[in-house]
Write a protein that holds these residues in place. Structure first.
Motif, PDB file in Angstrom:
ATOM      1  N   MET A  95      14.324   8.382  11.612  1.00 46.39           N
ATOM      2  CA  MET A  95      14.972   7.492  12.577  1.00 46.39           C
ATOM      3  C   MET A  95      14.044   7.169  13.752  1.00 46.39           C
ATOM      4  SD  MET A  95      18.961   8.589  12.734  1.00 46.39           S
ATOM      5  CE  MET A  95      18.868  10.309  12.244  1.00 46.39           C
ATOM      6  N   ALA A  96      13.258   8.149  14.172  1.00 49.52           N
ATOM      7  CA  ALA A  96      12.361   7.938  15.309  1.00 49.52           C
ATOM      8  C   ALA A  96      11.208   7.001  14.963  1.00 49.52           C
ATOM      9  CB  ALA A  96      11.819   9.281  15.796  1.00 49.52           C
ATOM     10  N   TYR A  97      10.703   7.098  13.738  1.00 45.61           N
ATOM     11  CA  TYR A  97       9.504   6.334  13.371  1.00 45.61           C
ATOM     12  C   TYR A  97       9.792   5.049  12.599  1.00 45.61           C
ATOM     13  CZ  TYR A  97       6.476  10.090  14.993  1.00 45.61           C
ATOM     14  OH  TYR A  97       5.812  10.996  15.779  1.00 45.61           O
ATOM     15  N   GLN A  98      10.973   4.901  12.046  1.00 43.41           N
ATOM     16  CA  GLN A  98      11.340   3.716  11.258  1.00 43.41           C
ATOM     17  C   GLN A  98      11.037   2.397  11.975  1.00 43.41           C
ATOM     18  OE1 GLN A  98      12.678   3.484   8.070  1.00 43.41           O
ATOM     19  NE2 GLN A  98      12.670   1.268   8.241  1.00 43.41           N
ATOM     20  N   PRO A  99      11.359   2.277  13.262  1.00 42.45           N
ATOM     21  CA  PRO A  99      11.124   0.993  13.940  1.00 42.45           C
ATOM     22  C   PRO A  99       9.654   0.554  13.976  1.00 42.45           C
ATOM     23  CG  PRO A  99      12.606   2.367  15.230  1.00 42.45           C
ATOM     24  CD  PRO A  99      12.061   3.230  14.132  1.00 42.45           C
ATOM     25  N   TYR A 100       8.736   1.481  13.768  1.00 45.86           N
ATOM     26  CA  TYR A 100       7.313   1.138  13.859  1.00 45.86           C
ATOM     27  C   TYR A 100       6.722   0.584  12.561  1.00 45.86           C
ATOM     28  CZ  TYR A 100       7.426   3.751  18.224  1.00 45.86           C
ATOM     29  OH  TYR A 100       7.715   4.193  19.485  1.00 45.86           O
ATOM     30  N   ILE A 101       7.430   0.710  11.460  1.00 52.18           N
ATOM     31  CA  ILE A 101       6.869   0.285  10.173  1.00 52.18           C
ATOM     32  C   ILE A 101       6.454  -1.182  10.216  1.00 52.18           C
ATOM     33  CG2 ILE A 101       7.317  -0.079   7.711  1.00 52.18           C
ATOM     34  CD1 ILE A 101       9.114   2.427   7.818  1.00 52.18           C
ATOM     35  N   ALA A 102       7.334  -2.050  10.641  1.00 56.73           N
ATOM     36  CA  ALA A 102       7.013  -3.487  10.663  1.00 56.73           C
ATOM     37  C   ALA A 102       5.869  -3.776  11.622  1.00 56.73           C
ATOM     38  CB  ALA A 102       8.249  -4.295  11.041  1.00 56.73           C
ATOM     39  N   ARG A 103       5.853  -3.091  12.751  1.00 53.47           N
ATOM     40  CA  ARG A 103       4.832  -3.360  13.761  1.00 53.47           C
ATOM     41  C   ARG A 103       3.445  -2.941  13.304  1.00 53.47           C
ATOM     42  NH1 ARG A 103       5.366  -0.622  19.524  1.00 53.47           N
ATOM     43  NH2 ARG A 103       7.457  -1.457  19.314  1.00 53.47           N
ATOM     44  N   ILE A 104       3.322  -1.744  12.711  1.00 59.48           N
ATOM     45  CA  ILE A 104       1.990  -1.257  12.353  1.00 59.48           C
ATOM     46  C   ILE A 104       1.592  -1.603  10.923  1.00 59.48           C
ATOM     47  CG2 ILE A 104       2.103   0.564  14.078  1.00 59.48           C
ATOM     48  CD1 ILE A 104       2.491   2.599  11.862  1.00 59.48           C
ATOM     49  N   GLY A 105       2.558  -2.033  10.132  1.00 61.15           N
ATOM     50  CA  GLY A 105       2.242  -2.496   8.790  1.00 61.15           C
ATOM     51  C   GLY A 105       2.099  -1.399   7.736  1.00 61.15           C
ATOM     52  N   VAL A 106       2.356  -0.159   8.114  1.00 57.55           N
ATOM     53  CA  VAL A 106       2.342   0.969   7.172  1.00 57.55           C
ATOM     54  C   VAL A 106       3.416   1.955   7.615  1.00 57.55           C
ATOM     55  CG1 VAL A 106      -0.112   0.796   6.552  1.00 57.55           C
ATOM     56  CG2 VAL A 106       0.581   2.232   8.463  1.00 57.55           C
ATOM     57  N   VAL A 107       3.775   2.848   6.703  1.00 56.62           N
ATOM     58  CA  VAL A 107       4.724   3.905   7.044  1.00 56.62           C
ATOM     59  C   VAL A 107       3.999   4.918   7.929  1.00 56.62           C
ATOM     60  CG1 VAL A 107       6.139   5.776   6.123  1.00 56.62           C
ATOM     61  CG2 VAL A 107       6.045   3.585   4.925  1.00 56.62           C
ATOM     62  N   PRO A 108       4.543   5.231   9.103  1.00 56.94           N
ATOM     63  CA  PRO A 108       3.901   6.223   9.961  1.00 56.94           C
ATOM     64  C   PRO A 108       3.770   7.574   9.248  1.00 56.94           C
ATOM     65  CG  PRO A 108       5.525   4.991  11.204  1.00 56.94           C
ATOM     66  CD  PRO A 108       5.710   4.629   9.745  1.00 56.94           C
ATOM     67  N   GLN A 109       2.643   8.200   9.445  1.00 54.90           N
ATOM     68  CA  GLN A 109       2.328   9.442   8.750  1.00 54.90           C
ATOM     69  C   GLN A 109       3.411  10.515   8.886  1.00 54.90           C
ATOM     70  OE1 GLN A 109      -1.576  10.923   9.673  1.00 54.90           O
ATOM     71  NE2 GLN A 109      -1.666  12.112   7.799  1.00 54.90           N
ATOM     72  N   PRO A 110       4.049  10.702  10.057  1.00 54.98           N
ATOM     73  CA  PRO A 110       5.083  11.739  10.141  1.00 54.98           C
ATOM     74  C   PRO A 110       6.234  11.548   9.156  1.00 54.98           C
ATOM     75  CG  PRO A 110       4.387  11.136  12.324  1.00 54.98           C
ATOM     76  CD  PRO A 110       3.754  10.140  11.376  1.00 54.98           C
ATOM     77  N   MET A 111       6.513  10.312   8.767  1.00 51.32           N
ATOM     78  CA  MET A 111       7.583  10.059   7.806  1.00 51.32           C
ATOM     79  C   MET A 111       7.209  10.534   6.411  1.00 51.32           C
ATOM     80  SD  MET A 111       8.911   6.288   9.033  1.00 51.32           S
ATOM     81  CE  MET A 111      10.291   6.229   7.866  1.00 51.32           C
ATOM     82  N   GLU A 112       5.924  10.664   6.140  1.00 46.06           N
ATOM     83  CA  GLU A 112       5.468  11.088   4.816  1.00 46.06           C
ATOM     84  C   GLU A 112       5.089  12.564   4.773  1.00 46.06           C
ATOM     85  OE1 GLU A 112       2.365   8.186   4.097  1.00 46.06           O
ATOM     86  OE2 GLU A 112       3.817   6.899   3.067  1.00 46.06           O
ATOM     87  N   ALA A 113       5.295  13.272   5.881  1.00 47.69           N
ATOM     88  CA  ALA A 113       4.922  14.684   5.955  1.00 47.69           C
ATOM     89  C   ALA A 113       5.768  15.524   5.004  1.00 47.69           C
ATOM     90  CB  ALA A 113       5.098  15.183   7.380  1.00 47.69           C
ATOM     91  N   ASP A 114       5.222  16.652   4.605  1.00 48.48           N
ATOM     92  CA  ASP A 114       5.963  17.632   3.813  1.00 48.48           C
ATOM     93  C   ASP A 114       6.719  18.514   4.808  1.00 48.48           C
ATOM     94  OD1 ASP A 114       6.859  19.795   2.303  1.00 48.48           O
ATOM     95  OD2 ASP A 114       5.067  19.824   1.031  1.00 48.48           O
TER      96      ASP A 114
END
Length: 148
Positions: free
Chosen positions: A23-42
């Motif tokens: 929820m915290a990082y979702q809004p940045y996907i469109a802006r930066i053009g990639v999924v923010p790394q914390p969303m892909e963390a294990d």
């Protein structure tokens, strides 16, 4: 939120850690053009390694940290959108206190250059820019905070 409420995350917290991070990082996907790394963390691996600290019941904020020989690395800070304005300062103060408790005199982090909210926020908490560099698809601004 208070500093006393911050606790080490356990296995039962992993779904909440993932949800708050997303929820915290979702809004940045469109802006930066990639999924923010914390969303892909294990998240399970980070929790199992003792790197995740959470606040709130249910969880409303978290930090992912990693101790190194000469600094504490703040890998991620995430606050649930409903708790904006109540958690980041507390979490950053916790990170400072944790670094001091570990005998470390510096906290380091980076943020995506396109996350301009963060680039305004971190200097207000004593962080200074060290460098900007591209790491794969990420254009990152690296910060450090020297603790007294």
């Amino acid at each position: 939120m208070t500093n006393d409420e911050i606790r080490l995350a356990g296995a039962a917290d992993v779904p909440a850690v993932k949800a708050v991070t997303d929820m915290a990082y979702q809004p940045y996907i469109a802006r930066i053009g990639v999924v923010p790394q914390p969303m892909e963390a294990d998240h399970m691996a980070n929790v199992s390694a003792g790197r995740v600290f959470v606040v709130g019941e249910p969880v409303t904020g978290l930090v992912v940290i990693e101790a190194h020989e000469d600094h504490l690395f703040l890998d991620s800070v995430a606050v649930h959108p409903d708790a904006h304005g109540t958690g980041v300062g507390l979490l950053l103060a916790f990170v400072d206190a944790r670094a001091r408790a570990l005998g470390l005199s510096e906290v380091r982090l980076y943020t995506n250059a396109m996350m301009w909210e963060n680039r305004k926020l971190y200097p207000r908490y004593g962080y200074e820019v060290v460098e900007r560099r591209v790491d794969g698809p990420y254009d990152r601004v690296h910060y450090r905070k020297r603790l007294s």
